[in-house]
Write a protein that holds these residues in place. Structure first.
Motif, PDB file in Angstrom:
ATOM      1  N   SER A 171      -2.810   0.757  -3.979  1.00  0.00           N
ATOM      2  CA  SER A 171      -3.034  -0.912  -3.040  1.00  0.00           C
ATOM      3  C   SER A 171      -2.287  -1.331  -4.584  1.00  0.00           C
ATOM      4  O   SER A 171      -3.258  -2.002  -5.672  1.00  0.00           O
ATOM      5  CB  SER A 171      -3.421  -1.181  -2.130  1.00  0.00           C
ATOM      6  OG  SER A 171      -4.603  -1.216  -2.826  1.00  0.00           O
ATOM      7  N   SER A 229      -4.460   7.615  -3.230  1.00  0.00           N
ATOM      8  CA  SER A 229      -3.742   5.647  -2.384  1.00  0.00           C
ATOM      9  C   SER A 229      -3.744   4.717  -3.232  1.00  0.00           C
ATOM     10  O   SER A 229      -5.132   4.524  -3.863  1.00  0.00           O
ATOM     11  CB  SER A 229      -4.741   5.997  -1.190  1.00  0.00           C
ATOM     12  OG  SER A 229      -5.309   4.312  -0.576  1.00  0.00           O
ATOM     13  N   ARG A 278       0.814  -1.201  -0.032  1.00  0.00           N
ATOM     14  CA  ARG A 278       0.194  -0.227   0.287  1.00  0.00           C
ATOM     15  C   ARG A 278       1.493   0.894   0.378  1.00  0.00           C
ATOM     16  O   ARG A 278       1.680   1.543   0.974  1.00  0.00           O
ATOM     17  CB  ARG A 278      -1.017  -0.395   1.282  1.00  0.00           C
ATOM     18  CG  ARG A 278      -1.888  -0.858   1.340  1.00  0.00           C
ATOM     19  CD  ARG A 278      -3.034  -0.983   1.994  1.00  0.00           C
ATOM     20  NE  ARG A 278      -3.731   0.258   1.819  1.00  0.00           N
ATOM     21  CZ  ARG A 278      -4.911   0.548   2.284  1.00  0.00           C
ATOM     22  NH1 ARG A 278      -5.514  -0.611   2.945  1.00  0.00           N
ATOM     23  NH2 ARG A 278      -6.095   1.843   1.687  1.00  0.00           N
TER      24      ARG A 278
END
Ligand code: HEC
Length: 194
Positions: free
Chosen positions: A190, A188, A139
Motif C-alpha cells: 500500500s 500486500s 492498495r
C-alpha cells in the motif's frame, strides 16, 4: 454504528464476488506497474534467501533464517520503495502477517479464483481506499502459490525436527497442511495517495 473503514471493508467484501474475471485492477496504470515491480523484487529476494538457506543449512536451520531474514527483507523493500510491503495469508504462521479486513476479503476472492483454476499469474487485485482520517491509499495484492519446496515447512508431512522447531518459534502456527498449487498467501502493498 459502523465506521468508514468497516463500511468500506463490508462494501469490498460484498462487491468482490462480482468480479469473477481474473484481473480487477483499479488505480493509475503507472502505480499498478510500480506495485508489480516491487512484488517481483520482493519475491526474488525472498526466494534467494530461502534457496541459499536451504542449500547451506538444511530445512531446520532454514526456519531460523525465514524467521529472521523474511522480516528483514520486508523492511528493506518497504524502506527502499517507500511503500508498505508485507505478506499475508488466510492461514498465517507469524501473527504479524495476519490479514486486515480488506486483505481478508481479497484473499477469499483469490481462493475462489484458485478453485476455478485461474492462473496464479493473473491473481492480483488493486483498489483505492479511503482511510479513517479521510486520506486515500492505493492498495495492491498479488497471490502466492504453494510450490513443492514450500511443503517442507508448510505441507502436511513435515519432518518431526522441522515441526518441533516450528512449534517452538510459532506456537500459533496455522500455515501447514498446504498442497502444491494451493493459495499460500499474498503479497500486500500500500501507498498513500495525495
Ligand atoms: C525452511 C522452512 C520454510 C520453507 C521451505 C518455506 N517457508 Fe514460508 N515461512 C516460514 C517461516 C518460518 C515463516 C514465518 C516468517 C516470519 O516469522 O516472518 C514463513 C512465512 C511465510 C509467509 C508469510 C505468511 C505467514 O504464514 O506468516 C508466506 C506467504 C510464506 N511463508 C510462503 C512460502 C512459500 C510460497 C514457500 C515456498 C516457495 C515457503 N514459504 C517456504 C518457513 C518456510
Amino acid at each position: 454504528m459502523m465506521n468508514k473503514k468497516q463500511l468500506l471493508a463490508l462494501l469490498v467484501g460484498l462487491s468482490l464476488p462480482v468480479y469473477s474475471s481474473a484481473l480487477f485492477a483499479k488505480g493509475n496504470q503507472d502505480t499498478i506497474n510500480e506495485a508489480r515491480n516491487i512484488v517481483k523484487q520482493y519475491a526474488q529476494s525472498l526466494k534467494h534467501e530461502l534457496k541459499s538457506a536451504l542449500k547451506e543449512k538444511g530445512t531446520v536451520l532454514a526456519i531460523e533464517s525465514c524467521h529472521l531474514k523474511a522480516p528483514d527483507v520486508t523492511d528493506d523493500i518497504s524502506h527502499s520503495s517507500g511503500w508498505v510491503v508485507r505478506r499475508t495469508s488466510l492461514k498465517v504462521r507469524s501473527l504479524e502477517d495476519a490479514p486486515d479486513k480488506w486483505e481478508n476479503a481479497v484473499l477469499q476472492q483469490f481462493e475462489r479464483m484458485n478453485k476455478k483454476g485461474i492462473d496464479f499469474d493473473k491473481m492480483e487485485f488493486s483498489d483505492v481506499v479511503i482511510k479513517k482520517d479521510g486520506s486515500r491509499a492505493f492498495r495492491y495484492m498479488k497471490a502466492i502459490p504453494t510450490q513443492k519446496v514450500c511443503l517442507r515447512c508448510h505441507g502436511s508431512n513435515i519432518k518431526s525436527k522441522v515441526a518441533s522447531q516450528l512449534d517452538s518459534l510459532y506456537p500459533f502456527d496455522r500455515a501447514v497442511g498446504f498442497k502444491v498449487n494451493d493459495l499460500r498467501g499474498a503479497f500486500s502493498l500500500s501507498k498513500p495517495l495525495k
